[in-house]
Write an enzyme that holds these catalytic residues in place. Structure first.
Site, PDB file in Angstrom:
ATOM      1  N   ARG A  88     -11.807   5.091 -16.374  1.00 23.99           N
ATOM      2  CA  ARG A  88     -12.075   6.158 -17.336  1.00 23.99           C
ATOM      3  C   ARG A  88     -10.902   6.447 -18.253  1.00 23.99           C
ATOM      4  NH1 ARG A  88     -15.262   7.401 -12.834  1.00 23.99           N
ATOM      5  NH2 ARG A  88     -13.548   8.417 -11.748  1.00 23.99           N
ATOM      6  N   GLU A 115      -5.767   5.097   1.188  1.00 28.84           N
ATOM      7  CA  GLU A 115      -5.876   5.755   2.498  1.00 28.84           C
ATOM      8  C   GLU A 115      -5.974   4.716   3.605  1.00 28.84           C
ATOM      9  OE1 GLU A 115      -8.602   9.166   4.743  1.00 28.84           O
ATOM     10  OE2 GLU A 115      -9.143   8.440   2.754  1.00 28.84           O
TER      11      GLU A 115
END
Length: 268
Positions: free
Chosen positions: A154, A191
């Site tokens: 984006r 993560e």
């Protein structure tokens, strides 16, 4: 479609008002109240027409500028002036509230517990989208920036119009195996596991001044990788990172260290 060209130094806006702009807004793009439960007790399915929600309760105006960077190509006094502008006048700027209200928040996407900040509704609102670009252009047009680096994906939406307006080149920062030429890459932690960010060799040169742009900062991993790729690997001066939205709870700014960060809207 909007007419006219993007001009680097226009006085008020980089976009001329679109003719009959009401025709560009879908009739379903309205501020509707939160969906109510159906008679069966199940929540109504998420659809654009029934579930478009403004987000004043989750998003609030920001315009925050964080920390002075001694490597920036402008004076410290100028950066202090920018900070005063960002933390003062912009909070009163009606454009910030309009941008915030145009962002749709979708709960439990892409997985339970996530409040997804959906900028597609911002893009449908031609006034709010123009305001977003204008605010960034007003901030960076006189900062001697020669490179606008957009983070996939984006960042590719907001980066090119900003680059055109300030007279800079746009450089896409992409995920692995997306660029066809020779690339330079920077690995960063997720993560669970790692990922890479890549850029074409020769797209930027040492000593250039860059802005890194993305729609949102969460943990800050991708922005940090972009800064390292440009700065440490190539020798570019990263003037600032900029995002439309910051997720405050994930403390992405801490991961950026002393790198300046400018955001328009905060999500709590």
């Amino acid at each position: 479609m909007m007419q006219g060209s993007l001009l680097p130094r226009c006085s008020n806006s980089i976009f001329p008002p679109p003719p009959n702009s009401n025709r560009l807004r879908p009739p379903s793009l309205k501020r509707l109240s939160a969906p109510t439960a159906a008679s069966s007790g199940n929540q109504l399915p998420l659809t654009f027409s029934q579930n478009y929600r403004t987000a004043p309760n989750r998003l609030h105006c920001s315009g925050n500028f964080f920390s002075f960077n001694k490597d920036c190509p402008v004076s410290e006094s100028q950066w202090k002036q920018d900070r005063e502008m960002a933390t003062g006048d912009e909070q009163q700027d009606p454009r910030i509230a309009r941008i915030s209200s145009a962002i749709r928040v979708i709960p439990d996407f892409p997985k339970p517990g996530i409040m997804f900040q959906d900028i597609t509704t911002l893009l449908l609102d031609t006034k709010a989208f123009k305001d977003t670009i204008d605010l960034f252009v007003e901030r960076y047009r006189d900062k001697n920036i020669s490179v606008v680096a957009g983070v996939e994906a984006r960042g590719f939406i907001f980066g090119p119009p900003i680059a055109l307006a300030i007279g800079a080149k746009f450089v896409p920062m992409r995920k692995p195996n997306k660029l066809p030429g020779e690339v330079i890459s920077e690995e960063y932690s997720l993560e669970y596991g790692t990922d890479k960010m890549e850029m074409h060799v020769g797209a930027v040169e040492a000593g250039e001044h860059a802005l890194v742009i993305d729609d949102l900062i969460a943990t800050g991993g991708t922005l940090c990788a972009a800064v390292k790729l440009l700065g440490k690997r190539v020798g570019v001066h990263v003037v600032e990172c900029a995002c439309v939205i910051e997720l405050l709870g994930l403390k992405g700014r801490e991961r950026l260290g002393d790198r300046p960060l400018f955001v328009l809207v905060n999500s709590t």
